[in-house]
Design a protein around this motif. Structure first.
Motif, short mmCIF file in Angstrom:
data_model
loop_
_atom_site.label_atom_id
_atom_site.label_comp_id
_atom_site.label_asym_id
_atom_site.label_seq_id
_atom_site.Cartn_x
_atom_site.Cartn_y
_atom_site.Cartn_z
N LYS A 53 -3.34 23.25 -17.92
CA LYS A 53 -4.39 22.89 -19.04
C LYS A 53 -4.01 21.43 -19.30
O LYS A 53 -2.84 20.75 -19.01
CB LYS A 53 -4.06 23.53 -20.65
N SER A 54 -5.04 20.35 -19.58
CA SER A 54 -4.90 19.17 -19.87
C SER A 54 -5.68 18.84 -20.92
O SER A 54 -6.76 19.13 -21.36
CB SER A 54 -5.11 18.27 -18.51
N TYR A 55 -5.18 17.73 -21.74
CA TYR A 55 -5.79 17.14 -22.84
C TYR A 55 -5.83 15.78 -22.85
O TYR A 55 -4.90 14.98 -22.44
CB TYR A 55 -5.17 17.51 -24.25
N ALA A 56 -6.90 14.90 -23.11
CA ALA A 56 -6.83 13.35 -22.88
C ALA A 56 -7.87 12.80 -24.10
O ALA A 56 -9.00 13.43 -24.23
CB ALA A 56 -7.53 13.05 -21.64
N LEU A 57 -7.26 11.80 -24.59
CA LEU A 57 -7.97 11.24 -25.68
C LEU A 57 -8.08 9.58 -25.32
O LEU A 57 -7.06 9.11 -25.15
CB LEU A 57 -7.26 11.36 -27.14
N SER A 74 -2.43 11.35 -23.11
CA SER A 74 -2.96 12.64 -22.48
C SER A 74 -1.75 13.55 -22.10
O SER A 74 -0.51 13.05 -22.50
CB SER A 74 -3.33 12.41 -21.17
N TYR A 75 -1.89 14.78 -22.27
CA TYR A 75 -0.79 15.65 -22.09
C TYR A 75 -1.24 16.82 -20.96
O TYR A 75 -2.54 17.31 -21.14
CB TYR A 75 -0.64 16.59 -23.49
N ALA A 76 -0.68 17.10 -20.20
CA ALA A 76 -0.87 18.00 -19.25
C ALA A 76 0.04 19.34 -18.94
O ALA A 76 1.25 18.88 -18.94
CB ALA A 76 -1.03 17.46 -17.65
N LYS A 77 -0.30 20.42 -18.77
CA LYS A 77 0.65 21.55 -18.49
C LYS A 77 0.43 22.32 -17.72
O LYS A 77 -0.96 22.53 -17.36
CB LYS A 77 0.57 22.38 -19.80
N PHE A 78 1.40 22.61 -16.49
CA PHE A 78 1.29 23.34 -15.08
C PHE A 78 2.01 24.39 -15.16
O PHE A 78 3.35 24.21 -15.35
CB PHE A 78 1.12 22.32 -14.32
N ASP A 79 1.71 25.75 -15.13
CA ASP A 79 2.67 26.82 -14.89
C ASP A 79 2.22 27.53 -13.73
O ASP A 79 0.98 27.83 -13.75
CB ASP A 79 2.50 27.63 -16.22
N GLN A 80 3.30 27.71 -12.76
CA GLN A 80 2.97 28.54 -11.46
C GLN A 80 3.86 29.57 -11.32
O GLN A 80 5.05 29.43 -11.52
CB GLN A 80 2.85 27.58 -10.43
#
Length: 195
Positions: A53-57, A74-80
């Protein structure tokens, strides 16, 4: 697999505008294992699940005829997660039914590299850049800050791995050395690995 993307643009005034972007990707990739000489039962297959997921303003501003700026957060989340296909964690078991030298085997249980395998990253970013026009010159400046938080778990053989193969011990019922299958049935493993 699922993918989502959304963007909102906002013209606040003629000189100021903003945009917000959101994206998400969810994937599940099954990995079916086996070869000409190894039969891998479904308990030995694994999946790789990814959720990103990523969010950017972003802000774009013209403060005057000579000065403009851009800012972003911005904020990014990566789960594997790599885990057993059937969802049941267990030791890995490999059985060479007759002899090890013929290389034919059967494998079941959680694949040894999938017993504890998780990756999580979180990335936060702040940036600002400004441009000042002075005649024929453009003076630019700014900053960029990024923070990464990473969790990476990788333990092979976390639940253990057993190997059963033929042995020099003589089976009193047959007068021949025990086969790998006979050693499996009597619980006599050749090798056990555990982390």
């Amino acid at each position: 697999d699922k993918r989502y993307l959304g963007k909102i643009d906002w013209n606040i005034t003629n000189d100021h505008r903003a945009s917000f972007t959101y994206s998400q990707t969810k994937e599940t990739k099954p990995v079916i294992r086996g070869s000409d000489t190894q039969l891998v039962l479904s308990s030995g297959w694994y999946t790789t699940d990814v959720d990103s997921k990523s969010y950017a303003l972003h802000f774009y501003d013209d403060w005057s005829d000579n000065f403009s700026s851009q800012a972003s957060v911005s904020y990014a989340k990566f789960d594997q997660l790599r885990g057993p296909y059937n969802g049941v964690a267990s030791p890995s078991v490999t059985v060479y039914p007759s002899t090890y030298s013929d290389r034919n085997s059967v494998q079941f249980g959680t694949e040894y590299s999938s017993q504890a395998n998780v990756l999580r990253t979180r990335t936060t970013n702040f940036a600002w850049a400004g441009t000042y026009f002075a005649g024929d010159h453009a003076i630019k400046g700014g900053f960029d800050y990024e923070r990464d938080d990473v969790y990476n778990l990788f333990l092979q053989n976390y639940y253990g791995s057993y190997t059963f193969e033929d042995s020099a011990d003589i089976n009193p019922d047959t007068g021949n050395p025990y086969t790998g299958l006979e050693n499996f049935l009597r619980g006599e493993y050749y090798q056990y690995r555990y982390n």
